[in-house]
Write an enzyme that holds these catalytic residues in place. Structure first.
Site, PDB file in Angstrom:
ATOM      1  N   GLU A  81       0.891  -1.178   0.011  1.00 34.87           N
ATOM      2  CA  GLU A  81      -0.037  -0.167  -0.115  1.00 34.87           C
ATOM      3  C   GLU A  81       0.964   1.115  -0.019  1.00 34.87           C
ATOM      4  OE1 GLU A  81      -2.414   0.913   3.656  1.00 34.87           O
ATOM      5  OE2 GLU A  81      -1.619  -1.010   4.393  1.00 34.87           O
ATOM      6  N   CYS A 113      -3.650  -3.311   4.517  1.00 37.63           N
ATOM      7  CA  CYS A 113      -2.706  -4.322   4.880  1.00 37.63           C
ATOM      8  C   CYS A 113      -3.090  -5.844   4.600  1.00 37.63           C
ATOM      9  CB  CYS A 113      -2.441  -4.401   6.558  1.00 37.63           C
ATOM     10  SG  CYS A 113      -2.198  -2.678   7.166  1.00 37.63           S
ATOM     11  N   HIS A 235      -2.923  -9.778  12.597  1.00 39.67           N
ATOM     12  CA  HIS A 235      -2.210  -8.502  11.801  1.00 39.67           C
ATOM     13  C   HIS A 235      -1.863  -7.765  12.859  1.00 39.67           C
ATOM     14  CE1 HIS A 235      -1.371  -5.004   9.918  1.00 39.67           C
ATOM     15  NE2 HIS A 235      -2.188  -4.320  10.176  1.00 39.67           N
TER      16      HIS A 235
HETATM   17  N1  CAA Z   1       1.490   3.636  30.634  1.00 34.88           N
HETATM   18  C1  CAA Z   1       0.857   2.434  30.275  1.00 34.88           C
HETATM   19  N2  CAA Z   1       0.005   2.763  29.311  1.00 34.88           N
HETATM   20  C2  CAA Z   1      -0.420   3.932  28.884  1.00 34.88           C
HETATM   21  C3  CAA Z   1       0.117   4.968  29.573  1.00 34.88           C
HETATM   22  C4  CAA Z   1       1.243   5.052  30.335  1.00 34.88           C
HETATM   23  N3  CAA Z   1       2.043   5.840  30.665  1.00 34.88           N
HETATM   24  N4  CAA Z   1      -0.353   6.198  28.567  1.00 34.88           N
HETATM   25  C5  CAA Z   1      -1.315   5.510  27.884  1.00 34.88           C
HETATM   26  N5  CAA Z   1      -1.167   4.321  27.817  1.00 34.88           N
HETATM   27  C6  CAA Z   1      -2.376   3.221  27.388  1.00 34.88           C
HETATM   28  C7  CAA Z   1      -3.640   3.721  27.065  1.00 34.88           C
HETATM   29  O1  CAA Z   1      -4.301   3.556  28.278  1.00 34.88           O
HETATM   30  C8  CAA Z   1      -4.227   2.958  25.880  1.00 34.88           C
HETATM   31  O2  CAA Z   1      -4.220   1.778  26.209  1.00 34.88           O
HETATM   32  P1  CAA Z   1      -5.946   0.782  25.823  1.00 34.88           P
HETATM   33  O3  CAA Z   1      -5.674   1.039  24.496  1.00 34.88           O
HETATM   34  O4  CAA Z   1      -5.592  -0.395  26.280  1.00 34.88           O
HETATM   35  O5  CAA Z   1      -6.915   1.938  26.496  1.00 34.88           O
HETATM   36  C9  CAA Z   1      -2.921   2.890  25.041  1.00 34.88           C
HETATM   37  O6  CAA Z   1      -1.738   3.357  25.796  1.00 34.88           O
HETATM   38  C10 CAA Z   1      -2.792   3.953  23.644  1.00 34.88           C
HETATM   39  O7  CAA Z   1      -3.072   5.304  24.436  1.00 34.88           O
HETATM   40  P2  CAA Z   1      -4.256   6.200  23.946  1.00 34.88           P
HETATM   41  O8  CAA Z   1      -5.329   5.581  24.292  1.00 34.88           O
HETATM   42  O9  CAA Z   1      -3.896   7.587  24.522  1.00 34.88           O
HETATM   43  O10 CAA Z   1      -4.281   6.082  22.187  1.00 34.88           O
HETATM   44  P3  CAA Z   1      -3.476   7.080  21.198  1.00 34.88           P
HETATM   45  O11 CAA Z   1      -4.010   8.360  21.398  1.00 34.88           O
HETATM   46  O12 CAA Z   1      -2.028   6.911  21.624  1.00 34.88           O
HETATM   47  O13 CAA Z   1      -3.437   6.281  19.996  1.00 34.88           O
HETATM   48  C11 CAA Z   1      -3.804   4.617  18.246  1.00 34.88           C
HETATM   49  C12 CAA Z   1      -3.306   4.979  19.739  1.00 34.88           C
HETATM   50  C13 CAA Z   1      -5.068   5.063  17.872  1.00 34.88           C
HETATM   51  C14 CAA Z   1      -3.742   2.991  18.220  1.00 34.88           C
HETATM   52  C15 CAA Z   1      -2.735   5.362  17.607  1.00 34.88           C
HETATM   53  O14 CAA Z   1      -1.474   4.708  17.576  1.00 34.88           O
HETATM   54  C16 CAA Z   1      -3.046   5.257  15.813  1.00 34.88           C
HETATM   55  O15 CAA Z   1      -3.830   5.962  15.504  1.00 34.88           O
HETATM   56  N6  CAA Z   1      -2.123   4.178  15.339  1.00 34.88           N
HETATM   57  C17 CAA Z   1      -2.413   4.070  13.736  1.00 34.88           C
HETATM   58  C18 CAA Z   1      -3.677   3.365  13.456  1.00 34.88           C
HETATM   59  C19 CAA Z   1      -3.687   1.975  13.801  1.00 34.88           C
HETATM   60  O16 CAA Z   1      -2.626   1.282  13.887  1.00 34.88           O
HETATM   61  N7  CAA Z   1      -4.920   1.156  14.054  1.00 34.88           N
HETATM   62  C20 CAA Z   1      -4.921  -0.097  14.243  1.00 34.88           C
HETATM   63  C21 CAA Z   1      -6.019  -0.804  13.741  1.00 34.88           C
HETATM   64  S1  CAA Z   1      -6.063  -0.570  11.821  1.00 34.88           S
HETATM   65  C22 CAA Z   1      -5.233  -1.569  10.987  1.00 34.88           C
HETATM   66  O17 CAA Z   1      -4.692  -2.451  11.859  1.00 34.88           O
HETATM   67  C23 CAA Z   1      -4.621  -1.417   9.781  1.00 34.88           C
HETATM   68  C24 CAA Z   1      -3.309  -0.880  10.075  1.00 34.88           C
HETATM   69  O18 CAA Z   1      -1.965  -1.573  10.134  1.00 34.88           O
HETATM   70  C25 CAA Z   1      -2.969   0.715  10.135  1.00 34.88           C
END
Ligand code: CAA
Length: 391
Positions: A81, A113, A235
């Site tokens: 992609e 993916c 994945h």
């Molecule tokens: N210590 C431990 N854990 C902590 C922490 C700390 N100090 N601070 C935060 N966390 C945890 C949060 O509690 C959260 O855990 P949960 O999901 O279990 O609730 C986790 O860290 C992530 O933190 P946030 O909820 O604040 O989320 P974020 O704003 O950092 O975003 C995300 C996370 C949405 C995955 C982001 O990284 C993102 O957009 N990633 C790209 C999209 C993606 O990968 N999507 C996956 C599904 S789509 C797919 O699979 C296709 C692909 O390859 C893209």
């Protein structure tokens, strides 16, 4: 009688450069545990300017071709992609670099993916129709989000090459599967952008929904359940996603999953991704290679469950049976050496590479030589990419 088809060889390749996510966390003012525990990533692989999806894909495939030869490879499916051309398939460049026979059907496939799984399944179908041919599947990607965006720490890059044959010596792919397609905007990249756009939290929910639908169908079609699967690969956009997926699948199957079981059933597939990051189409297969390389138990005769997810979205649940003697077919030593010999980048070096523009003026440009695999992108001239073999 149906023919046994599947993966006869699997080789993974990633860039020789990475940034430690503790370094990124310090610059972004984020608690490093958010990256290490919250999303489950330690390092992300960064492609230098002379590495792209073609050099990574060809580098992954070269070890297979060197060992198993190129005869009877009549199909090359190149899944990505992060395409480099709207018209010419990246696989045709790789075909030339690998010196594959001209008598070959070569094409590029895309569905985020999921592309790698589409390629694998189509390759299996082609080999089932004509068991005398062999197919080469290359899944290769660079995961790139905006700097300082939530997706940034999930970036990475890598490629997996798989040789698909009759009577495979690594993993026989079983015919049953669960499928799911739904027109959603969870993650996408318009042609005019070089970074993905993502509705992050939503994407994780759609991933889990697709898993549930695919798993339900897989169970109905195969008559198998949770207990029939020995190890699980998902994945891997980031490793914590796979753990969440497995928790959901266990819960839906009425299993009260312990941390120890989670670690045993999914853990062995995560180590490579944790230190390379997302490689989109290749990612599930990086997990499979990691499982086969690092699981201390002999997996011969055991069933592996695989869940593939491509945003947009398409999902598939399927399974395979590990073949006797599979360990002799692996590239465990090469994978380990590659991962142990990488160079760490400072934050400044990472940002400089990230911001380096790709020349679009049609002039002649030569790219600095970084550490790559057997192939590199030497430059670009008259809008044509110039690849070279590294001596
Ligand atoms: N210590 C431990 N854990 C902590 C922490 C700390 N100090 N601070 C935060 N966390 C945890 C949060 O509690 C959260 O855990 P949960 O999901 O279990 O609730 C986790 O860290 C992530 O933190 P946030 O909820 O604040 O989320 P974020 O704003 O950092 O975003 C995300 C996370 C949405 C995955 C982001 O990284 C993102 O957009 N990633 C790209 C999209 C993606 O990968 N999507 C996956 C599904 S789509 C797919 O699979 C296709 C692909 O390859 C893209």
């Amino acid at each position: 009688m149906s023919v046994n088809v599947g993966i006869d060889a699997i080789r993974f390749y990633t860039s020789n450069y990475f940034i430690d996510l503790r370094t990124l966390a310090a610059v972004r003012g984020v608690d490093p545990d958010k990256y290490m525990l919250g999303i489950g990533q330690d390092k992300m692989a960064i492609p230098p300017p002379d590495e792209d999806i073609v050099t990574m894909g060809a580098s992954a495939a070269k070890s297979i071709i060197d060992r198993d030869g190129k005869d009877r490879i009549e199909l090359l499916l190149f899944a990505t992609e992060s395409g480099i051309d709207q018209s010419k398939a990246g696989g045709v460049f790789a075909h030339g670099m690998l010196g594959l026979p001209a008598r070959c059907r070569t094409v590029e496939l895309k569905e985020a993916c999921y592309g790698g799984t589409a390629a694998l399944q189509l390759a299996c179908a082609a080999v089932a129709r004509n068991p005398s041919i062999r197919a080469l599947v290359i899944a290769t990607d660079v995961a790139r989000y905006e700097l300082a965006s939530p997706g940034e720490p999930t970036q990475g890059c890598g490629a997996v090459a798989m040789l698909v044959t009759a009577n495979p010596r690594v993993l026989a792919i079983e015919p049953e599967h669960g499928l799911f397609t739904s027109d959603v905007m969870d993650f996408w990249r318009p042609n005019y952008r070089d970074q993905a756009l993502v509705d992050g939290k939503y994407s994780t929910r759609v991933y889990l929904q697709a898993l549930q639908e695919c798993w339900k169908q897989y169970r109905e079609q195969s008559g198998r359940g949770y207990g029939d699967i020995h190890r699980f690969c998902y994945h891997l956009p980031f490793t914590r996603m796979a753990e969440k997926a497995h928790e959901r699948l266990a819960k839906d199957s009425g299993i009260d999953l312990t941390d120890e079981q989670l670690d045993q059933q999914v853990g062995p597939s995560l180590a490579y991704n944790r230190i390379t990051g997302n490689s989109y189409a290749a990612s599930l297969y990086v997990g499979l290679a990691c499982l086969l390389d690092t699981e201390s138990e002999d997996l011969a005769g055991k069933r592996i469950g695989l869940f593939s997810y491509g945003s947009g979205c398409v999902g598939e649940y399927f399974s395979g049976l590990v073949q006797p003697g599979y360990r002799e077919r692996l590239f465990t030593h090469e994978h380990r050496a590659m991962l142990e010999n990488r160079t760490e980048l400072s934050y400044r070096q990472y940002e400089d590479i990230y911001n380096l523009p790709f020349p679009t003026d049609g002039g002649t440009h030569t790219f600095s030589r970084y550490r790559t695999g057997p192939y590199r992108l030497a430059g670009v001239k008259e809008h044509k990419r110039l690849y070279e073999t590294v001596s």
